[in-house]
Write an enzyme that holds these catalytic residues in place. Structure first.
Site, PDB file in Angstrom:
ATOM      1  N   GLN A 277      -4.808  -1.299   9.469  1.00 26.33           N
ATOM      2  CA  GLN A 277      -4.692  -2.636   8.675  1.00 26.33           C
ATOM      3  C   GLN A 277      -5.257  -3.759   9.862  1.00 26.33           C
ATOM      4  O   GLN A 277      -5.000  -3.667  10.906  1.00 26.33           O
ATOM      5  CB  GLN A 277      -3.405  -3.043   8.491  1.00 26.33           C
ATOM      6  CG  GLN A 277      -3.181  -4.324   7.740  1.00 26.33           C
ATOM      7  CD  GLN A 277      -3.664  -4.252   6.340  1.00 26.33           C
ATOM      8  OE1 GLN A 277      -3.877  -3.147   5.638  1.00 26.33           O
ATOM      9  NE2 GLN A 277      -4.011  -5.403   5.826  1.00 26.33           N
TER      10      GLN A 277
ATOM     11  N   ASP B 292     -11.203   3.014   3.828  1.00 26.22           N
ATOM     12  CA  ASP B 292     -11.470   1.549   3.773  1.00 26.22           C
ATOM     13  C   ASP B 292     -13.078   1.559   3.713  1.00 26.22           C
ATOM     14  O   ASP B 292     -13.686   0.653   3.540  1.00 26.22           O
ATOM     15  CB  ASP B 292     -11.123   0.852   5.240  1.00 26.22           C
ATOM     16  CG  ASP B 292      -9.734   0.331   4.993  1.00 26.22           C
ATOM     17  OD1 ASP B 292      -9.493  -0.167   3.807  1.00 26.22           O
ATOM     18  OD2 ASP B 292      -8.972   0.208   5.903  1.00 26.22           O
TER      19      ASP B 292
ATOM     20  N   LYS C 131       0.857  -1.210   0.165  1.00 28.99           N
ATOM     21  CA  LYS C 131      -0.016   0.077   0.112  1.00 28.99           C
ATOM     22  C   LYS C 131       0.909   1.354   0.057  1.00 28.99           C
ATOM     23  O   LYS C 131       0.420   2.072  -0.876  1.00 28.99           O
ATOM     24  CB  LYS C 131      -1.033   0.056   1.202  1.00 28.99           C
ATOM     25  CG  LYS C 131      -2.036  -1.072   1.176  1.00 28.99           C
ATOM     26  CD  LYS C 131      -2.844  -1.318   2.279  1.00 28.99           C
ATOM     27  CE  LYS C 131      -3.936  -2.167   2.039  1.00 28.99           C
ATOM     28  NZ  LYS C 131      -4.717  -2.537   3.204  1.00 28.99           N
TER      29      LYS C 131
HETATM   30  N1  GUN Z   1      -7.294  -6.566   5.913  1.00 27.70           N
HETATM   31  C1  GUN Z   1      -7.544  -7.372   5.072  1.00 27.70           C
HETATM   32  N2  GUN Z   1      -8.132  -6.422   3.968  1.00 27.70           N
HETATM   33  C2  GUN Z   1      -8.065  -5.185   4.511  1.00 27.70           C
HETATM   34  C3  GUN Z   1      -8.586  -3.810   3.945  1.00 27.70           C
HETATM   35  O1  GUN Z   1      -9.073  -3.817   2.923  1.00 27.70           O
HETATM   36  N3  GUN Z   1      -8.416  -2.979   4.808  1.00 27.70           N
HETATM   37  C4  GUN Z   1      -7.952  -3.099   5.977  1.00 27.70           C
HETATM   38  N4  GUN Z   1      -7.685  -1.995   6.772  1.00 27.70           N
HETATM   39  N5  GUN Z   1      -7.421  -3.992   6.756  1.00 27.70           N
HETATM   40  C5  GUN Z   1      -7.492  -5.062   5.609  1.00 27.70           C
END
Ligand code: GUN
Length: 278
Positions: free
Chosen positions: A96, A119, A52
């Site tokens: 995350q 998100d 990311k």
């Molecule tokens: N863990 C797995 N997928 C995601 C996501 O799209 N966003 C976040 N914040 N954590 C995750």
């Protein structure tokens, strides 16, 4: 033999567009910033967070990492989020998941300012998705809709079956397919006769979290198959929820793993971060 829906190809086009929008914002004196929080030592989370951050750099978004130890308390995490909510250089906040067991994930999500919730996990944004009027869309389902659009795959009137009912993928995926006039069904671990349901799907989305869960006998001839899974098989090789080798012989379109949904999830995170500024 199915045509491959390449998340790499769709991502490259979309990221180019995002890069230009960031340049335009920069030209108007605006920076774009994403705060990325990671708690503990989950190795998969570390890989996702690194990807990311790298994607942010590539399109000119400033990323600020907050790597906190496993024993961080919920109070400490909420205090960091309160600080980031106020921080003007931070336009998006991503925490995350999963978080260590002693932290209440929903409490953390609820404390992120909805206008920085890139998100789209906050109940405010989830509610807007239900209504069909939104600023932020959850990244994985939004990325899947972009891929379907890119390959001119129409959802209207089609039977769409989503396997998995998570808040992150299954539930919002169903809402986005419904908004595009699909006839939508959500299946899950308690569904009876799953194979009967999946065989009725024109568009099948697998978000189960089990390697090679969807086999060829579960897929209708000519169906579009979207694989959200990211698993390791017995040999330690990255694989999806769909048994690709056999399903590609039955499907009309299929997403590979890696190189399918994964790159699109990150691309839509970039989209939401830029949108937070725009
Ligand atoms: N863990 C797995 N997928 C995601 C996501 O799209 N966003 C976040 N914040 N954590 C995750």
């Amino acid at each position: 033999m199915a045509e491959i829906i390449s998340g790499k190809v769709v991502s490259a086009a979309k990221r180019e567009e995002i890069k230009n929008r960031v340049k335009q914002l920069n030209a108007n004196g605006k920076q774009v910033g994403l705060a990325v929080i990671i708690v503990g030592n989950n190795s998969a989370s570390r890989v996702y967070v690194n990807n990311k951050k790298k994607a942010c750099e590539e399109v000119g978004i400033n990323s600020y990492e907050y790597a906190l130890p496993e024993e961080t308390t919920q109070e400490e995490l909420l205090s960091l989020i309160a600080q980031l909510n106020k921080d003007e250089k931070v336009n998006g906040i991503l925490c995350q998941l999963p978080l260590p067991g002693h932290i209440d994930e929903q409490a953390v999500i609820n404390n992120i300012d909805p206008s920085k919730d890139v998100d789209a996990f906050h109940p405010f944004n989830v509610g807007h998705i239900m209504i069909g009027d939104y600023t932020f869309l959850p990244c994985t389902p939004a990325g899947i809709m972009e891929m379907l659009k890119f390959y001119n795959i129409s959802v209207k009137g089609k039977k769409c079956v989503v396997i998995g009912r998570s808040n992150i993928v299954g539930k919002p995926m169903a809402m986005l397919l419904l908004k595009e006039n699909g006839t939508v069904e959500i299946c899950h671990s308690r569904t009876e006769n799953l194979k009967t349901e999946t065989l009725s799907a024109d568009i099948l989305v697998a978000a189960v979290g089990k390697a090679d869960f969807v086999t060829a006998d579960m897929v209708k001839e000519g169906a579009v198959v979207i694989d959200v899974g990211m698993n390791r098989n017995a040999d330690g090789k990255l694989c999806g929820d769909v048994c690709y080798a056999e399903v590609e012989k039955v499907a009309s379109f299929i997403t590979p793993v890696p190189g399918g949904v994964g790159p699109m999830t990150i691309t839509m995170l970039l989209e939401n971060t830029v949108r937070a500024v725009e």
